[in-house]
Design a protein around this motif. Structure first.
Motif: not given
Length: 175
Positions: A17-22, A28-29, A37-39, A145-148
């Protein structure tokens, strides 16, 4: 004739898996001190931990460099975490060689252009429903489902169900 994703899922032994967007929604805050910070979705975490406990190879390849991300995956039992990947094919090739994995047994989920080369090499390229159009074009499976928002749980659960390994017998705790 191309195989459907349901025909490929029984052969999957590895998730990448990729992280950001998946695993995140791609937002990113940034705090005043510069900390980013990521959720992440707790249901994705449960599925990842369940896959690890069920004996699947699980790997993360991300262009991001936040060490808190590595710590999160360590808690879930994932030890193959590649951060700062500018060319994801390098880490992909290193991982499959290290673990002697055939690309056709890999499900890779990405959402944007840096994921494209790896997705072209794996048996089951997947993406969230809000992935870049170029990624959706090459994905064999596009999650609803969307990323995250649970796309990782979606693909892991489907594979484990097809292989009769999803029913809670692993006592994977929510982390």
């Amino acid at each position: 004739m191309e195989k459907s994703y349901k025909e490929i899922m029984p052969k999957i032994t590895t998730f990448i898996f990729d992280v950001d967007g998946v695993l995140t929604n791609g937002v990113v805050t940034i705090f005043p001190g510069g900390e980013m910070v990521r959720n992440m979705n707790i249901k994705d975490g449960y599925a990842l931990k369940t896959a690890v406990k069920a004996g699947y190879n699980v790997c993360i390849i991300s262009g991001g460099t936040n060490e808190a991300v590595r710590k999160r995956f360590k808690v879930l039992g994932i030890t193959n975490v590649y951060l700062g990947a500018q060319n994801k094919m390098i880490q992909f090739n290193e991982f499959i060689k290290l673990h002697n994995i055939q690309p056709e047994h890999i499900l890779y989920m990405g959402d944007d252009i840096p994921d494209y080369p790896v997705m072209k090499k794996v048996g089951l390229p997947c993406c969230p429903k809000d992935a870049a159009p170029e990624i959706q074009e090459i994905a064999t499976y596009i999650s609803h489902k969307k990323g995250g928002a649970g796309c990782v749980r979606d693909v892991i659960e489907q594979v484990l169900k097809v292989q009769d390994k999803w029913n809670g017998q692993f006592d994977a705790k929510y982390d």
